[in-house]
Write a protein that holds these residues in place. Structure first.
Motif, PDB file in Angstrom:
ATOM      1  N   ALA A   1       0.835  -1.199   0.000  1.00  0.00           N
ATOM      2  CA  ALA A   1       0.000   0.000   0.000  1.00  0.00           C
ATOM      3  C   ALA A   1       0.869   1.248   0.000  1.00  0.00           C
ATOM      4  O   ALA A   1       0.633   2.190  -0.759  1.00  0.00           O
ATOM      5  CB  ALA A   1      -0.941   0.001   1.199  1.00  0.00           C
ATOM      6  N   SER A   2       1.880   1.249   0.836  1.00  0.00           N
ATOM      7  CA  SER A   2       2.792   2.387   0.889  1.00  0.00           C
ATOM      8  C   SER A   2       3.520   2.564  -0.439  1.00  0.00           C
ATOM      9  O   SER A   2       3.702   3.681  -0.920  1.00  0.00           O
ATOM     10  CB  SER A   2       3.799   2.179   2.018  1.00  0.00           C
ATOM     11  OG  SER A   2       4.677   3.264   2.110  1.00  0.00           O
TER      12      SER A   2
ATOM     13  N   SER B   1       4.413   5.699  -5.208  1.00  0.00           N
ATOM     14  CA  SER B   1       4.597   5.773  -6.661  1.00  0.00           C
ATOM     15  C   SER B   1       3.628   6.762  -7.284  1.00  0.00           C
ATOM     16  O   SER B   1       3.943   7.410  -8.277  1.00  0.00           O
ATOM     17  CB  SER B   1       4.444   4.394  -7.301  1.00  0.00           C
ATOM     18  OG  SER B   1       3.100   3.990  -7.347  1.00  0.00           O
ATOM     19  N   MET B   2       2.431   6.888  -6.707  1.00  0.00           N
ATOM     20  CA  MET B   2       1.464   7.864  -7.217  1.00  0.00           C
ATOM     21  C   MET B   2       1.949   9.287  -6.949  1.00  0.00           C
ATOM     22  O   MET B   2       1.764  10.176  -7.774  1.00  0.00           O
ATOM     23  CB  MET B   2       0.085   7.623  -6.585  1.00  0.00           C
ATOM     24  CG  MET B   2      -0.561   6.348  -7.101  1.00  0.00           C
ATOM     25  SD  MET B   2      -2.004   5.727  -6.205  1.00  0.00           S
ATOM     26  CE  MET B   2      -2.975   7.134  -5.844  1.00  0.00           C
TER      27      MET B   2
ATOM     28  N   GLY C   1       6.537   6.768 -11.254  1.00  0.00           N
ATOM     29  CA  GLY C   1       7.305   5.532 -11.421  1.00  0.00           C
ATOM     30  C   GLY C   1       6.544   4.321 -10.942  1.00  0.00           C
ATOM     31  O   GLY C   1       5.420   4.412 -10.460  1.00  0.00           O
ATOM     32  N   GLU C   2       7.190   3.176 -11.071  1.00  0.00           N
ATOM     33  CA  GLU C   2       6.588   1.906 -10.678  1.00  0.00           C
ATOM     34  C   GLU C   2       6.644   1.724  -9.165  1.00  0.00           C
ATOM     35  O   GLU C   2       7.635   2.105  -8.538  1.00  0.00           O
ATOM     36  CB  GLU C   2       7.317   0.747 -11.355  1.00  0.00           C
ATOM     37  CG  GLU C   2       7.063   0.649 -12.839  1.00  0.00           C
ATOM     38  CD  GLU C   2       5.607   0.344 -13.153  1.00  0.00           C
ATOM     39  OE1 GLU C   2       5.049  -0.574 -12.528  1.00  0.00           O
ATOM     40  OE2 GLU C   2       5.037   1.028 -14.013  1.00  0.00           O
TER      41      GLU C   2
END
Length: 98
Positions: free
Chosen positions: A71-72, A77-78, A82-83
């Motif tokens: 989740a973190s 990444s949001m 990036g991935e």
């Protein structure tokens, strides 16, 4: 929002729950509800491992390794782009590595 199934570090000890409802109040994803005077976990997979429940439980009924896991990684990444990576390379491996 759900993340990956069965990877959250959230643990709950109903025997330590005093029914204060604090976890219900602070959880941003509605992981907890009150049932028969105690908290009950509705869906562990909704937990984003933010730590609000554990930080606000005076009775030690909740524990979560906040800031780690899938989740973190998704949230970071949001924000950063990036991935997602839960950093499985180091000693503080995220829960999705196990």
């Amino acid at each position: 929002m759900k993340y990956l199934r069965n990877v959250t570090t959230l643990t709950y000890d109903a025997g330590k729950c005093a029914g204060c409802e604090r976890c219900v109040e602070v959880c941003p994803h509605g992981v907890f509800v009150m049932q028969d005077g105690k908290a009950s976990v509705t869906d562990r997979d909704r937990c984003m491992e933010c730590g609000a429940c554990a930080n606000n439980c005076e009775f030690g009924a909740l524990n979560v390794r906040y800031g780690v896991g899938c989740a973190s990684a998704i949230i970071n990444s949001m924000i950063k782009g990036g991935e997602p990576s839960c950093d499985c390379s180091g000693p503080n491996q995220g829960s999705c590595c196990q």
